[in-house]
Design an enzyme around this catalytic site. Structure first.
Site, PDB file in Angstrom:
ATOM      1  N   GLU A 197      11.718  49.638  17.589  1.00 21.21           N
ATOM      2  CA  GLU A 197      10.881  50.910  16.727  1.00 21.21           C
ATOM      3  C   GLU A 197      10.248  48.999  15.546  1.00 21.21           C
ATOM      4  OE1 GLU A 197       9.470  52.983  16.784  1.00 21.21           O
ATOM      5  OE2 GLU A 197      11.431  54.581  17.670  1.00 21.21           O
ATOM      6  N   CYS A 202       6.927  49.796   7.265  1.00 15.08           N
ATOM      7  CA  CYS A 202       6.035  49.506   8.570  1.00 15.08           C
ATOM      8  C   CYS A 202       4.753  50.543   8.826  1.00 15.08           C
ATOM      9  CB  CYS A 202       7.326  49.888   9.600  1.00 15.08           C
ATOM     10  SG  CYS A 202       8.508  51.721  10.142  1.00 15.08           S
TER      11      CYS A 202
END
Length: 469
Positions: free
Chosen positions: A222, A256
């Site tokens: 991720e 993110c």
């Protein structure tokens, strides 16, 4: 439960080797596999998270300056909701799933069985240290695995409370916390795991993937990427501005999936800039350093890096900073081009560049020229045709239409990247699948025997062609 590793001493190499070996033995014992075991342990984790919620909020404030509301919204509350969802769905997730059976393999029936992978390594980042530790852990536990946890050394207060929760709640042969920094992570990556789940930067992700390859260990990565936010000429501008400001400056933009830059249609640019400046001042005040709702940058190095991206000549709001408190004001830059330093990599800080466009082809060209596939893509438009075109054209890990980042809060959607922004996905059932092996099982009937595939074959090929055409 054990209280090992509750001091600040790094976990030694020998301790790491022993922990991983004990987890392999414990997994082989079958103790983690039953529904009752999984459910009971998830309930224990839920009770611990509720017990230490206040301490986690204090730690998040200490490490990142997070307001309590943001801590609950995106860390503890999110995690507890994830746990509740998992507990309510776990029994159905574990049931074998029916699949069609090909004509050639009849008579019989086909199922997918979800079996746990084994011993997993979860490496969590600094930006959402609670949620991004426990969300993958919940998925791993739900799937019937054991896990070794390593958190970021940049959030020491959060790491301490996470270590406390894990050590008080679980035996290390089931869930173990590893204390340390880069050296301990390197030692961990040398061990044999059945799966590695890493959240962090693309640069470190490549290191993790390289290390995992030596043991042929599958990985979920991720990562990040420059996520575009497109404000088309038919956007409802006030809603767009409200949602962009809220999602961009959450956690001081150390997110993110935060919108990394805005592409605004030329016809709306000046109005958009005026509105976003006014919105930031309304939300955080003229001096956001006094706002109780604005977080701080995690470290001095990141503070200096982000400050270096700000071109004061292009700033329309913000631009102020304070090294002593690691404060960087919510900042918007206008008339940005791809040549500007702020567009060279993911910002991961409270700086929002604004670029203009006239045609969607210009949008696609800008996105294609930037490094990394975006982790997310955001579009504000009322046109269904434009919405569909953007979703079909821009390759991204996930997307929102007329919003930002909220797709990541939907436990019913997979969350993950694509290309350089990551591989694999999790959340909800997708997290359960991430930490499971999907075992295809064919059960053939024994009340008859189909001789078609048995030798001698003779002229059976003509019949076989009918089955396989």
């Amino acid at each position: 439960m054990t209280t090992d590793n509750l001091n600040n001493k790094a976990t030694s190499e020998q301790e790491i080797i022993e922990i991983v070996a004990k987890q392999h033995d414990y997994f082989k014992s079958g103790a983690t596999k039953s529904y009752q075991s999984r459910s009971d342990n998830l309930q224990k984790l839920k009770a611990a998270l509720i017990k230490y919620e206040t301490e986690m909020h204090v730690a998040l404030k200490q490490d990142l300056g997070k307001p309590e509301f943001e801590s609950y919204l995106s860390e503890t509350g999110f995690t507890l909701h994830d746990l509740s969802t998992t507990l309510s769905k776990l029994k159905s997730w574990m049931k074998p799933k029916w699949r069609m059976t090909a004509l050639l393999t009849q008579p019989g029936s086909s199922r997918i069985y979800y079996s746990p992978l084994g011993v997993n390594l979860i490496i969590a980042p600094y930006n959402y240290p609670v949620m991004l530790t426990f969300a993958p852990l919940i998925a791993a536990m739900a799937a019937g695995n054991t896990a070794v946890i390593k958190t970021s050394e940049m959030t020491p207060a959060c790491s301490a409370i996470i270590r406390k929760i894990i050590s008080e709640t679980f035996a290390p042969e089931y869930i173990a916390y590893i204390q340390g920094e880069v050296n301990e992570t390197t030692i961990l990556l040398q061990q044999k795991f059945e799966h590695i789940f890493f959240t962090g930067s693309p640069r470190v992700g490549s290191i993790v993937m390289s290390a995992a390859a030596k043991n042929l260990t599958p990985v979920t990565l991720e990562l990040g990427g420059k996520s575009p936010c497109i404000v088309h000429d038919d956007a409802k501008l006030d809603i767009a501005v409200n949602r962009i400001v809220s999602s961009k400056f959450l956690n001081a933009a150390q997110t993110c999936v935060a919108p990394d830059y805005v592409l605004v249609h030329k016809s709306l640019k000046e109005t958009f800039l005026n509105k976003i400046k006014a919105r930031i001042i309304k939300v955080y005040g003229k001096d956001a350093s006094t706002s109780p709702d604005f977080a701080r940058i995690v470290s001095d190095n990141h503070f200096q890096r982000i400050c270096g991206l700000i071109d004061q000549k292009k700033v329309i709001v913000g631009g102020q900073s304070n090294a002593a408190t690691r404060y960087i004001a919510p900042t918007v830059m206008r008339d940005v081009t791809l040549a500007d330093k702020v567009m060279s990599d993911e910002i991961f800080g409270p700086v929002l560049p604004v670029l203009e466009y006239e045609t969607l082809d210009e949008v696609y060209n800008i996105v294609d020229q930037l490094p990394h596939h975006p982790l997310a893509c955001y579009l504000f438009s009322e046109s269904k045709a434009v919405q569909q075109e953007i979703i079909n054209t821009i390759q991204s890990g996930g997307a929102c239409i007329n919003n930002c980042i909220f797709h990541a809060g939907n436990h019913h959607l997979p969350f993950g990247g694509v290309g350089e922004s990551g591989m694999g996905a999790y959340h909800g059932f997708d997290g359960f699948e991430c930490f499971s092996h999907k075992k295809g099982v064919l059960k053939s009937a024994s009340w008859m025997d189909n001789p078609l595939t048995y030798a001698p074959y003779g002229n059976k090929i003509n019949l076989l062609r009918k089955f396989l055409k």
